[in-house]
Write an enzyme that holds these catalytic residues in place. Structure first.
Site, mmCIF file in Angstrom:
data_model
loop_
_atom_site.group_PDB
_atom_site.id
_atom_site.type_symbol
_atom_site.label_atom_id
_atom_site.label_comp_id
_atom_site.label_asym_id
_atom_site.label_seq_id
_atom_site.Cartn_x
_atom_site.Cartn_y
_atom_site.Cartn_z
ATOM 1 N N TYR A 1 -9.351 14.711 -5.814
ATOM 2 C CA TYR A 1 -8.462 14.228 -6.883
ATOM 3 C C TYR A 1 -7.664 15.387 -7.490
ATOM 4 O O TYR A 1 -6.436 15.304 -7.643
ATOM 5 C CB TYR A 1 -9.300 13.533 -7.955
ATOM 6 C CG TYR A 1 -8.503 12.884 -9.062
ATOM 7 C CD1 TYR A 1 -8.003 11.591 -8.923
ATOM 8 C CD2 TYR A 1 -8.260 13.553 -10.261
ATOM 9 C CE1 TYR A 1 -7.280 10.989 -9.957
ATOM 10 C CE2 TYR A 1 -7.545 12.958 -11.287
ATOM 11 C CZ TYR A 1 -7.059 11.678 -11.134
ATOM 12 O OH TYR A 1 -6.346 11.080 -12.157
ATOM 13 N N LYS B 1 -3.538 15.960 -7.491
ATOM 14 C CA LYS B 1 -2.698 16.060 -8.686
ATOM 15 C C LYS B 1 -2.014 17.440 -8.765
ATOM 16 O O LYS B 1 -0.874 17.542 -9.239
ATOM 17 C CB LYS B 1 -3.521 15.780 -9.942
ATOM 18 C CG LYS B 1 -4.085 14.350 -10.017
ATOM 19 C CD LYS B 1 -2.995 13.276 -9.998
ATOM 20 C CE LYS B 1 -3.587 11.880 -10.218
ATOM 21 N NZ LYS B 1 -2.572 10.804 -10.189
ATOM 22 N N ASP C 1 0.879 -1.169 0.000
ATOM 23 C CA ASP C 1 0.000 0.000 0.000
ATOM 24 C C ASP C 1 0.916 1.219 0.000
ATOM 25 O O ASP C 1 1.653 1.450 0.965
ATOM 26 C CB ASP C 1 -0.882 -0.032 1.257
ATOM 27 C CG ASP C 1 -1.780 1.195 1.372
ATOM 28 O OD1 ASP C 1 -1.535 2.210 0.680
ATOM 29 O OD2 ASP C 1 -2.718 1.145 2.186
ATOM 30 N N ASN D 1 2.789 5.495 -9.975
ATOM 31 C CA ASN D 1 1.570 5.539 -10.804
ATOM 32 C C ASN D 1 0.281 5.337 -10.015
ATOM 33 O O ASN D 1 -0.787 5.745 -10.470
ATOM 34 C CB ASN D 1 1.705 4.454 -11.892
ATOM 35 C CG ASN D 1 0.396 4.158 -12.572
ATOM 36 O OD1 ASN D 1 -0.056 4.923 -13.423
ATOM 37 N ND2 ASN D 1 -0.255 3.072 -12.179
#
Ligand SMILES: NC(=O)c1ccc[n+]([C@@H]2O[C@H](COP(=O)([O-])OP(=O)(O)OC[C@H]3O[C@@H](n4cnc5c(N)ncnc54)[C@H](O)[C@@H]3O)[C@@H](O)[C@H]2O)c1
Length: 270
Positions: free
Chosen positions: A168, A172, A68, A95
């Protein structure tokens, strides 16, 4: 890009979240370029085992390693396993990523925190473990012109907002300045740090956005190049960015988005 099939020969790569989607395609592309690949997964091992088998069938070297990425202990154990198995590591492709979508007014702290933990803290932990190994080992000019290469999987959402996905988009956006700051701090060690910013790629993470023909048509309207991306589109960029052909590139995001970012009014997508 050249078609030199062995441009990552004698290099060891670790790809996180490599049991599906973009990570799987990256693992296959790096292996096709000659790298030995550690295929990280979480949860069920079948996907990772299938990628390992595909690499081995093609004559490459790979093994599956569970971790993890949001757990410091698990990340350290993963790097220890890769180094024990292959001696060192030259390439990290960080990734792993998740989406937990909710309108902002309804988003729970748990949804916010988990996405930040995997998408941003996971990249910090993996990049730090990789960079420590690159610095410990130093240059190996016979293997690569850089002491090590870190590739963060970002998104077009590192620069454009995404209503309904603020966790999200924030993760990013964080990856962008993590990558740039690391590129600056690690350049004296001859470590290159870059990101790939995919647009809409056909993978499990966004399956529901492509459920119906109408949804596909909506998505295609946002992509000037006229097609949804395939994981292999990103695998090819990663193999090039990890190679010495990209030796003068650090601190940059390579967007692979079919032109999505050309639309200033963009407000939804991958
Ligand atoms: N598909 C797209 O359109 C798109 C667009 C932009 C960016 N991305 C980014 O690409 C990356 C890969 O996503 P994908 O589209 O291939 O989807 P995916 O769901 O197939 O891949 C995500 C991978 O991350 C792994 N993962 C999740 N939590 C993890 C954890 N805690 N530790 C280790 N691994 C974990 C999953 O098991 C999975 O293999 C993500 O970072 C995603 O944000 C995808």
């Amino acid at each position: 890009m050249t078609d030199n099939p062995q441009r990552l020969k004698n290099q060891v790569a670790l790809v996180t979240g490599a049991s599906s989607g973009i990570g799987a395609a990256v693992a296959l592309a790096l292996a096709a370029a000659g790298a030995a690949v550690a295929v990280n997964y979480i949860g069920h091992p079948e996907g990772a085992d299938a990628i390992v088998r595909a690499i081995e069938l093609a004559g490459g070297r790979a093994f599956a390693v569970r971790a993890d990425v949001s757990s410091e202990d698990a990340v350290h154990a993963m790097f220890a396993e890769v180094i024990e198995r292959y001696g060192t590591v030259h390439i990290l492709v960080a990734n792993s990523g998740i989406q937990q979508d909710a309108r902002f007014l309804d988003m729970t702290l748990a949804q916010w925190q988990r996405v930040l933990d995997v998408n941003l803290t996971g990249q910090f932990l993996c990049a730090q473990a990789a960079a420590r190994e690159f610095v410990r080992r130093g240059m190996q000019p016979e293997v690569s012109r850089a002491a090590g290469k870190i590739i963060c999987m970002s998104s077009v959402h590192e620069v454009i907002p995404w209503a309904g996905h603020v966790n999200y988009a924030a993760s990013k956006g964080g990856v962008m300045l993590l990558m740039k700051s690391l590129a600056q701090e690690l350049a004296p060690h001859k470590i290159r740090v870059n990101s790939i910013g995919p647009g809409a790629i056909a993978t499990p993470i966004n399956l529901t956005a492509r459920d119906t023909p109408e949804e596909v048509a909506d998505l295609l309207r946002l992509i000037p190049y006229g097609r949804v991306g395939e994981p292999e589109d990103i695998g090819k960029v990663a193999a090039w960015l990890a190679s010495d052909e990209a030796d003068y590139i650090t601190g940059t995001t390579i967007f692979a988005d079919g032109g999505m970012l050309l639309y200033p009014g963009f407000e939804s997508g991958g």
